[in-house]
Design a protein around this motif. Structure first.
Motif, PDB file in Angstrom:
ATOM      1  N   SER A 209       0.836  -1.198   0.000  1.00 15.99           N
ATOM      2  CA  SER A 209       0.000   0.000   0.000  1.00 15.99           C
ATOM      3  C   SER A 209       0.875   1.254   0.000  1.00 15.99           C
ATOM      4  O   SER A 209       1.931   1.300   0.617  1.00 15.99           O
ATOM      5  CB  SER A 209      -0.922   0.006   1.218  1.00 15.99           C
ATOM      6  OG  SER A 209      -1.842  -1.067   1.168  1.00 15.99           O
ATOM      7  N   GLY A 214      -0.206   0.023  -6.259  1.00 14.32           N
ATOM      8  CA  GLY A 214      -0.282  -1.043  -5.267  1.00 14.32           C
ATOM      9  C   GLY A 214       0.752  -2.133  -5.380  1.00 14.32           C
ATOM     10  O   GLY A 214       0.735  -3.079  -4.584  1.00 14.32           O
ATOM     11  N   GLU A 259     -13.881  -3.349  -8.754  1.00 14.29           N
ATOM     12  CA  GLU A 259     -13.265  -3.354  -7.423  1.00 14.29           C
ATOM     13  C   GLU A 259     -11.744  -3.339  -7.525  1.00 14.29           C
ATOM     14  O   GLU A 259     -11.067  -2.639  -6.757  1.00 14.29           O
ATOM     15  CB  GLU A 259     -13.741  -4.591  -6.665  1.00 14.29           C
ATOM     16  CG  GLU A 259     -13.291  -4.648  -5.213  1.00 14.29           C
ATOM     17  CD  GLU A 259     -13.842  -5.847  -4.489  1.00 14.29           C
ATOM     18  OE1 GLU A 259     -13.395  -6.114  -3.352  1.00 14.29           O
ATOM     19  OE2 GLU A 259     -14.721  -6.529  -5.066  1.00 14.29           O
ATOM     20  N   TRP A 260     -11.204  -4.115  -8.485  1.00 14.36           N
ATOM     21  CA  TRP A 260      -9.751  -4.092  -8.689  1.00 14.36           C
ATOM     22  C   TRP A 260      -9.280  -2.728  -9.158  1.00 14.36           C
ATOM     23  O   TRP A 260      -8.263  -2.211  -8.678  1.00 14.36           O
ATOM     24  CB  TRP A 260      -9.374  -5.161  -9.719  1.00 14.36           C
ATOM     25  CG  TRP A 260      -7.981  -5.010 -10.248  1.00 14.36           C
ATOM     26  CD1 TRP A 260      -6.828  -5.430  -9.667  1.00 14.36           C
ATOM     27  CD2 TRP A 260      -7.607  -4.380 -11.469  1.00 14.36           C
ATOM     28  NE1 TRP A 260      -5.760  -5.099 -10.444  1.00 14.36           N
ATOM     29  CE2 TRP A 260      -6.202  -4.457 -11.566  1.00 14.36           C
ATOM     30  CE3 TRP A 260      -8.308  -3.761 -12.503  1.00 14.36           C
ATOM     31  CZ2 TRP A 260      -5.490  -3.937 -12.642  1.00 14.36           C
ATOM     32  CZ3 TRP A 260      -7.620  -3.245 -13.578  1.00 14.36           C
ATOM     33  CH2 TRP A 260      -6.231  -3.333 -13.638  1.00 14.36           C
ATOM     34  N   ASP A 262     -10.611   0.197  -8.590  1.00 15.13           N
ATOM     35  CA  ASP A 262     -10.673   1.161  -7.490  1.00 15.13           C
ATOM     36  C   ASP A 262      -9.459   1.024  -6.575  1.00 15.13           C
ATOM     37  O   ASP A 262      -8.894   2.037  -6.123  1.00 15.13           O
ATOM     38  CB  ASP A 262     -11.960   0.964  -6.691  1.00 15.13           C
ATOM     39  CG  ASP A 262     -13.198   1.298  -7.518  1.00 15.13           C
ATOM     40  OD1 ASP A 262     -13.056   2.009  -8.532  1.00 15.13           O
ATOM     41  OD2 ASP A 262     -14.293   0.830  -7.153  1.00 15.13           O
ATOM     42  N   ARG A 263      -9.036  -0.204  -6.304  1.00 14.97           N
ATOM     43  CA  ARG A 263      -7.860  -0.398  -5.446  1.00 14.97           C
ATOM     44  C   ARG A 263      -6.591   0.092  -6.137  1.00 14.97           C
ATOM     45  O   ARG A 263      -5.729   0.698  -5.510  1.00 14.97           O
ATOM     46  CB  ARG A 263      -7.720  -1.875  -5.083  1.00 14.97           C
ATOM     47  CG  ARG A 263      -8.779  -2.417  -4.166  1.00 14.97           C
ATOM     48  CD  ARG A 263      -8.438  -3.827  -3.717  1.00 14.97           C
ATOM     49  NE  ARG A 263      -7.249  -3.860  -2.905  1.00 14.97           N
ATOM     50  CZ  ARG A 263      -7.210  -3.738  -1.584  1.00 14.97           C
ATOM     51  NH1 ARG A 263      -8.335  -3.574  -0.917  1.00 14.97           N
ATOM     52  NH2 ARG A 263      -6.065  -3.809  -0.921  1.00 14.97           N
ATOM     53  N   ARG A 268      -3.666   0.979  -3.423  1.00 18.40           N
ATOM     54  CA  ARG A 268      -3.792   0.000  -2.340  1.00 18.40           C
ATOM     55  C   ARG A 268      -3.165  -1.319  -2.781  1.00 18.40           C
ATOM     56  O   ARG A 268      -3.083  -1.630  -3.969  1.00 18.40           O
ATOM     57  CB  ARG A 268      -5.261  -0.193  -1.982  1.00 18.40           C
ATOM     58  CG  ARG A 268      -5.950   1.090  -1.527  1.00 18.40           C
ATOM     59  CD  ARG A 268      -7.393   0.846  -1.185  1.00 18.40           C
ATOM     60  NE  ARG A 268      -7.533  -0.052  -0.052  1.00 18.40           N
ATOM     61  CZ  ARG A 268      -8.692  -0.511   0.402  1.00 18.40           C
ATOM     62  NH1 ARG A 268      -9.819  -0.163  -0.211  1.00 18.40           N
ATOM     63  NH2 ARG A 268      -8.740  -1.311   1.430  1.00 18.40           N
ATOM     64  N   VAL A 270      -2.082  -4.827  -3.962  1.00 20.61           N
ATOM     65  CA  VAL A 270      -2.629  -5.900  -4.788  1.00 20.61           C
ATOM     66  C   VAL A 270      -1.475  -6.842  -5.125  1.00 20.61           C
ATOM     67  O   VAL A 270      -0.429  -6.399  -5.621  1.00 20.61           O
ATOM     68  CB  VAL A 270      -3.269  -5.374  -6.079  1.00 20.61           C
ATOM     69  CG1 VAL A 270      -3.812  -6.532  -6.904  1.00 20.61           C
ATOM     70  CG2 VAL A 270      -4.379  -4.384  -5.784  1.00 20.61           C
ATOM     71  N   TRP A 289      -6.181  -9.669  -3.234  1.00 17.12           N
ATOM     72  CA  TRP A 289      -6.048  -8.659  -2.194  1.00 17.12           C
ATOM     73  C   TRP A 289      -6.909  -9.053  -1.007  1.00 17.12           C
ATOM     74  O   TRP A 289      -7.823  -9.866  -1.122  1.00 17.12           O
ATOM     75  CB  TRP A 289      -6.438  -7.273  -2.725  1.00 17.12           C
ATOM     76  CG  TRP A 289      -7.839  -7.169  -3.233  1.00 17.12           C
ATOM     77  CD1 TRP A 289      -8.960  -6.818  -2.534  1.00 17.12           C
ATOM     78  CD2 TRP A 289      -8.285  -7.417  -4.579  1.00 17.12           C
ATOM     79  NE1 TRP A 289     -10.064  -6.834  -3.338  1.00 17.12           N
ATOM     80  CE2 TRP A 289      -9.688  -7.180  -4.596  1.00 17.12           C
ATOM     81  CE3 TRP A 289      -7.644  -7.791  -5.757  1.00 17.12           C
ATOM     82  CZ2 TRP A 289     -10.431  -7.323  -5.755  1.00 17.12           C
ATOM     83  CZ3 TRP A 289      -8.404  -7.934  -6.907  1.00 17.12           C
ATOM     84  CH2 TRP A 289      -9.770  -7.707  -6.909  1.00 17.12           C
TER      85      TRP A 289
END
Length: 543
Positions: A209, A214, A259-260, A262-263, A268, A270, A289
């Motif tokens: 993170s 990520g 969702e991936w 957004d991370r 964030r 991964v 994740w």
């Protein structure tokens, strides 16, 4: 009933704590495949050396030795690749230790069973709680020899565990053994070597993170561009800045893609893993994740709209919908799957069966599915079941772990809670109390269907046993049995139905007037005798 083992209370299972998605690396150039193969082989050799060093440390492992191993790997790769390799090594060693403990437990259970059966005379019958003696003197003699084999094996495993020694094969022990059975596996020597080398490659990196997208080692942008950090010996193959190689393939994740994304956009963590499928000849990338576990709802809230009880079997799931009082509603459902073939085929079959089950649960409007908390690790030993080969194959073929993991993950996405119940006596009591009453001329109820009712009622807190039919004179309605189940907390559930005056209930008081007069029949045959019929002439007119 005093010798029954205690039954654990049902509980709502926790949801998944992580997510993993996969997609294919398409349109790779020959140069891209060459770079990936060189990277995988180089990092795989480093991972093998690090695993060997970790196994040699045994229980003497410390943070200083970990740091020393990581420094040595950094010189031949990079700091982040070294961190990923050492973490994977520690996970593999811990997994081997857990397997060692399970092997010790299994050997001890087998030795205890054999010693008990050897202490009994040959041919003595067993009880429900303990097995009897062996059938013949020949079998008794062979079991004495097997006892010595298991004792020697247990001593060796315990000595390895106390010394911190583990036996690990990178690439898999099963694939290693296939080298000696190429004909049975339908593989050539070249095909086996290709599969063996691909299974020993190392192309995975943990996320971090706060770093760009990520992950600094294997980076995938929101637009789908894939780039990898090259190890130091392969830095001359870089086609981008800072020693990175950008692949020609553009990837996107169809499942949980938003969702991936957004991370990744929020930087964030991964984790990624690139691997090669030798059977299909395709490259794939996995993204994973961690997610916070879903807050479980109270058991009472999950059971507010009833429950679906599910009995797990080797080839199908038997399910039945129960209302809030534990009464079966409608007909049972069966969701079949085929566990033969490859691992991918078996996994797809399980997913399709669970998808149909969850869709039916949503159509029924329930919020919970009750399943058995099965664990056959102590039940699979050959010594416990002896000659019951089919039963041993039965319990070994049930995909309990895979079903439980898949069901909790898929149910979390649909908002359905999974309730785990104790599996003790569900099949036996379900067949005893529910199989015959739920069968009819047009419906044949199996033991598995009856077991699903028992599982659902145990999740609701109801006893599995049906209520005993009261005597004929004490039934609430004279012309039928009062076997419909009611909630134990329902007021006056043992009392008769209230009397409603009227002709339909045949409880009319003598002084009550009739609410409807008897009509006169319109036919001549049924006319009353005190009436006189008059036939007027058809010639009479008003003119």
């Amino acid at each position: 009933m005093a010798d029954l083992r205690p039954i654990a209370a049902p509980f709502v299972a926790l949801g998944p704590s992580g997510v993993a998605v996969r997609t294919r690396l398409k349109d790779l150039t020959p140069e891209d495949e060459k770079v990936l193969r060189l990277m995988g082989a180089h990092l795989g050799s480093l991972a093998s050396k690090d695993l060997k060093a970790r196994c040699m440390d045994g229980l003497e492992h410390s943070t200083e030795s970990w740091a020393a191993r990581k420094r040595d790997l950094t010189a031949e790769s990079s700091s982040r690749w070294a961190g990923s390799i050492t973490k994977a090594t520690h996970d593999q060693w811990a997994l081997a230790r857990r397997g060692q403990a399970a092997q010790v437990k299994s050997l001890e259970a087998g030795i205890t069973t054999i010693r008990h059966r050897l202490s009994l005379p040959a041919g003595e019958k067993g009880t429900k709680r303990a097995p009897g003696g062996y059938r013949s003197a020949h079998e008794w003699f062979n079991k004495t020899r097997r006892l010595h084999v298991l004792e020697d094996r247990l001593d060796q495993v315990q000595a390895d565990r106390e010394a911190g020694r583990v036996h690990v094969t990178r690439g898999g022990k099963r694939l290693l053994g296939t080298r000696h059975n190429l004909g049975r596996a339908q593989l050539t020597e070249a095909e086996w070597h290709e599969r063996w080398e691909a299974s020993r490659w190392f192309l995975q990196a943990d996320g971090e993170s706060g770093k760009r997208f990520g992950n600094e080692t294997i980076r995938i942008t929101p637009q789908g561009e894939v780039s990898v950090k090259l190890p130091a010996p392969l830095a001359d193959l870089a086609n981008a800045r800072h020693g990175r190689y950008v692949l020609a393939a553009k990837v996107q994740f169809p499942h949980r893609g938003q969702e991936w994304a957004d991370r990744v956009e929020a930087n964030r963590a991964v984790a990624y893993r690139i691997h090669y499928d030798t059977g299909r000849g395709h490259w794939y990338v996995d993204a994973s994740w961690q997610i916070p576990p879903t807050q479980t709802i109270p058991l009472e809230a999950a059971l507010a709209d009833g429950v679906i009880g599910v009995d797990t079997n080797t080839d199908h799931l038997a399910a039945w919908h129960l209302d809030t009082h534990g009464n079966p509603i409608g007909r049972p459902r069966r969701f079949f799957y085929d566990l033969s073939g490859t691992a991918q085929h078996r996994d797809a079959q399980v997913r399709h069966a669970l998808t149909r089950l969850l869709n039916w649960a949503k159509a029924c409007g329930v919020k919970a599915i009750a399943v058995e908390d099965l664990d056959f690790q102590a039940e699979k030993t050959r010594e416990k079941h002896g000659r019951k080969h089919r039963f041993r194959q039965l319990i070994s073929g049930m995909p309990t772990g895979k079903l439980r993991a898949r069901l909790t993950s898929m149910a979390d996405a649909t908002g359905i809670a999974i309730i785990a119940v104790d599996p003790a006596y569900t099949s036996k009591w379900g067949a005893q109390h529910w199989q015959k009453p739920m069968s009819g001329p047009t419906r044949k109820t199996t033991r598995h269907d009856a077991a699903s009712i028992a599982i659902g009622r145990r999740a609701q807190g109801h006893p599995i046993r049906r209520r005993t039919t009261p005597p004929r004179a004490h039934q609430s309605d004279v012309h039928g049995h009062r076997t419909v189940q009611a909630d134990r907390r329902a007021p006056e559930r043992e009392g008769p139905r209230p009397r409603v005056f009227g002709p339909r209930t045949r409880s009319v008081p003598p002084d009550t007037a009739s609410t409807r007069a008897t009509r006169t029949p319109t036919t001549v045959r049924g006319v009353r005798s005190d009436q006189v019929w008059v036939q007027d002439s058809l010639l009479l007119t008003d003119y």
